[in-house]
Design a protein around this motif. Structure first.
Motif, PDB file in Angstrom:
ATOM      1  N   PRO A  75       0.837  -1.217   0.000  1.00  0.00           N
ATOM      2  CA  PRO A  75       0.000   0.000   0.000  1.00  0.00           C
ATOM      3  C   PRO A  75       0.866   1.258   0.000  1.00  0.00           C
ATOM      4  CG  PRO A  75      -0.804  -1.567   1.610  1.00  0.00           C
ATOM      5  CD  PRO A  75       0.471  -2.141   1.071  1.00  0.00           C
ATOM      6  N   GLU A  76       1.974   1.168   0.714  1.00  0.00           N
ATOM      7  CA  GLU A  76       2.862   2.324   0.813  1.00  0.00           C
ATOM      8  C   GLU A  76       3.442   2.687  -0.562  1.00  0.00           C
ATOM      9  OE1 GLU A  76       7.097   3.307   2.763  1.00  0.00           O
ATOM     10  OE2 GLU A  76       5.955   1.711   3.737  1.00  0.00           O
ATOM     11  N   MET A  77       3.785   1.635  -1.319  1.00  0.00           N
ATOM     12  CA  MET A  77       4.331   1.873  -2.655  1.00  0.00           C
ATOM     13  C   MET A  77       3.283   2.475  -3.571  1.00  0.00           C
ATOM     14  SD  MET A  77       6.588  -1.557  -3.055  1.00  0.00           S
ATOM     15  CE  MET A  77       7.312  -1.375  -4.678  1.00  0.00           C
ATOM     16  N   ASN A  78       2.014   2.019  -3.385  1.00  0.00           N
ATOM     17  CA  ASN A  78       0.925   2.574  -4.188  1.00  0.00           C
ATOM     18  C   ASN A  78       0.781   4.058  -3.960  1.00  0.00           C
ATOM     19  OD1 ASN A  78      -0.223   0.642  -5.851  1.00  0.00           O
ATOM     20  ND2 ASN A  78      -1.142  -0.394  -4.095  1.00  0.00           N
ATOM     21  N   ILE A  79       0.846   4.438  -2.689  1.00  0.00           N
ATOM     22  CA  ILE A  79       0.707   5.859  -2.351  1.00  0.00           C
ATOM     23  C   ILE A  79       1.826   6.652  -3.010  1.00  0.00           C
ATOM     24  CG2 ILE A  79       0.855   7.541  -0.455  1.00  0.00           C
ATOM     25  CD1 ILE A  79      -0.623   5.378   1.254  1.00  0.00           C
ATOM     26  N   ALA A 110       3.498   5.833  -5.670  1.00  0.00           N
ATOM     27  CA  ALA A 110       3.295   5.850  -7.125  1.00  0.00           C
ATOM     28  C   ALA A 110       2.265   6.915  -7.498  1.00  0.00           C
ATOM     29  CB  ALA A 110       2.848   4.475  -7.609  1.00  0.00           C
ATOM     30  N   ILE A 111       1.213   7.017  -6.671  1.00  0.00           N
ATOM     31  CA  ILE A 111       0.169   8.015  -6.941  1.00  0.00           C
ATOM     32  C   ILE A 111       0.732   9.425  -6.757  1.00  0.00           C
ATOM     33  CG2 ILE A 111      -2.030   8.960  -6.075  1.00  0.00           C
ATOM     34  CD1 ILE A 111      -2.752   5.946  -5.443  1.00  0.00           C
ATOM     35  N   GLU A 112       1.515   9.583  -5.692  1.00  0.00           N
ATOM     36  CA  GLU A 112       2.128  10.888  -5.446  1.00  0.00           C
ATOM     37  C   GLU A 112       3.026  11.302  -6.612  1.00  0.00           C
ATOM     38  OE1 GLU A 112       2.341  10.998  -0.557  1.00  0.00           O
ATOM     39  OE2 GLU A 112       4.143  10.548  -1.713  1.00  0.00           O
ATOM     40  N   LYS A 113       3.741  10.302  -7.148  1.00  0.00           N
ATOM     41  CA  LYS A 113       4.654  10.564  -8.258  1.00  0.00           C
ATOM     42  C   LYS A 113       3.867  11.026  -9.495  1.00  0.00           C
ATOM     43  CE  LYS A 113       8.387   8.477 -10.800  1.00  0.00           C
ATOM     44  NZ  LYS A 113       8.349   7.304 -11.687  1.00  0.00           N
ATOM     45  N   LEU A 114       2.745  10.334  -9.746  1.00  0.00           N
ATOM     46  CA  LEU A 114       1.896  10.718 -10.879  1.00  0.00           C
ATOM     47  C   LEU A 114       1.320  12.117 -10.684  1.00  0.00           C
ATOM     48  CD1 LEU A 114      -0.215   7.658 -12.020  1.00  0.00           C
ATOM     49  CD2 LEU A 114       1.269   9.130 -13.410  1.00  0.00           C
ATOM     50  N   ASP A 115       0.843  12.382  -9.454  1.00  0.00           N
ATOM     51  CA  ASP A 115       0.329  13.709  -9.113  1.00  0.00           C
ATOM     52  C   ASP A 115       1.375  14.772  -9.388  1.00  0.00           C
ATOM     53  OD1 ASP A 115      -2.122  12.963  -8.312  1.00  0.00           O
ATOM     54  OD2 ASP A 115      -1.777  13.188  -6.152  1.00  0.00           O
ATOM     55  N   GLN A 116       2.601  14.461  -8.942  1.00  0.00           N
ATOM     56  CA  GLN A 116       3.686  15.414  -9.105  1.00  0.00           C
ATOM     57  C   GLN A 116       3.963  15.660 -10.590  1.00  0.00           C
ATOM     58  OE1 GLN A 116       7.784  14.571  -8.771  1.00  0.00           O
ATOM     59  NE2 GLN A 116       8.171  16.122  -7.211  1.00  0.00           N
TER      60      GLN A 116
END
Ligand code: C2E
Ligand code: MG
Ligand code: MG
Ligand code: MG
Length: 312
Positions: free
Chosen positions: A15-19, A21-27
């Motif tokens: 789950p931590e990696m998912n978060i 990955a999402i943060e990276k996409l957001d960025q």
């Protein structure tokens, strides 16, 4: 995690990696919009002549004023700019802004202030051949040579009537090596325009002074990691002294990065280093604060130790 990995193979991402990955996409999405929304700003850090304390020029350092995140430091977003290829657009914006700033300082009567700009290797390798140039040169049977990057740089200088020797490009050893062959010819053409070239973070890569022979180098910037322990670690002191001496015998100027104390400043002065940059003299500042600094009296910076002996 490892216990269930055999059965629940779909749980490859925690789950931590998912978060993340999402943060990276957001960025990445936010970065795509950042240029249009004018969220990038440049701060400028003075460089000082060690022999007399005079300001010799500035280094432009990129900042991202990300809404609801505050000021984001370059190391947190430049890798993403490089991976997405956005670095070519942002890099062009940096050079344009610097040229406009140099012109502004001239108009304000502050003078001709040389400014160095960090260029990542990806900026060169990602830079495409300009389509207009390709068409024009092909029609004449000439090899297309100019990259978008060179044209943008040349245009930014011309449109702001900037003497090309006021612009310096800082490249790291690793980016020089990444595409050595391509880079040599690009640098030679930029050099022919009169632009200054420096090697940034010198000492952290292969640290070969052969670069100076291979590339048209004007300045070596000794990495902060050597300066940090220059007065306590005899190896760092010896290496720094050797770099300064060899660079000088090759007619290359030496700038020491990350000078924080009077002891470091004095050591470098004693070894004949040309220029210093660091919190001891000034942190990177917004352009208007640099203007005030340069307008107020003479061009000498009063050193201020950023780590007073009391306090720690
Ligand atoms: P750099 O080019 O080696 O820049 C020097 C870094 O050291 C800057 O960090 C500066 O704020 C910091 N610094 C200066 N004096 C001191 C000191 O006395 N002590 C300490 N601890 N640090 C000091 P900054 O601004 O976070 O930039 C980090 C790196 O990001 C730069 O390293 C450069 O490689 C890259 N960068 C910055 N702006 C740009 C840009 O416009 N384009 C590209 N491609 N890279 C950039
Ligand atoms: Mg730099
Ligand atoms: Mg550096
Ligand atoms: Mg550095």
């Amino acid at each position: 995690q490892s216990k269930t990995a055999g059965r629940d193979t779909y749980r490859f991402f925690t789950p931590e990696m998912n978060i993340r990955a999402i943060e990276k996409l957001d960025q990445e999405n936010a970065l795509r919009k950042a240029l249009d929304r004018e969220e990038f700003v440049l701060h400028y850090q003075p460089k000082v002549d060690l022999s007399n304390g005079w300001v010799t020029g500035m280094e432009a350092l990129l900042r991202w004023k990300r809404p609801e995140h505050g000021v984001v430091e370059p190391l947190e977003f430049i890798p993403a700019l490089e991976q997405t290829g956005l670095i070519t657009r942002v890099g062009a914006w940096v050079i344009e802004s610097v040229c406009r700033q140099i012109a502004e300082w001239r108009h304000a009567g502050i003078g001709e202030i040389p400014v160095s700009v960090n260029v990542s290797g990806r900026q060169f390798s990602r830079s495409t051949l300009n389509q207009d140039v390709i068409r024009a040169t092909q029609a004449n049977g000439i090899q297309p040579a100019l990259l978008e990057f060179e044209l943008q740089t040349e245009r930014a200088l011309r449109e702001n009537s900037i003497d090309s020797d006021l612009l310096e490009l800082e490249l790291t050893e690793s980016s020089l090596m990444m595409h050595a062959k391509k880079t040599v010819s690009i640098l030679q053409r930029l050099k022919a325009l009169g632009i200054q070239i420096s090697i940034d973070d010198f000492g952290t890569g292969y640290s070969s002074l052969a670069y100076v022979k291979r590339f048209p180098i004007d300045v070596l910037k000794i990495d902060r990691s050597f300066i940090q322990e220059i007065t306590t670690n005899s190896a760092d002191a010896a290496i720094t002294t050797a770099i300064i001496d060899m660079a000088h015998s090759l007619h290359v100027r030496v700038v020491a990065e990350g000078v924080e104390t009077a002891e470091q400043f004095d050591f470098l002065k004693g070894r004949g280093c040309d220029e210093v940059q660091g919190f001891y003299l000034s942190p990177p500042l917004p352009a208007n604060e640099i203007s005030q600094l340069l307008l107020s009296g003479n061009r000498r910076l009063k050193p201020t130790p950023c780590r007073p002996n009391t306090g720690e």
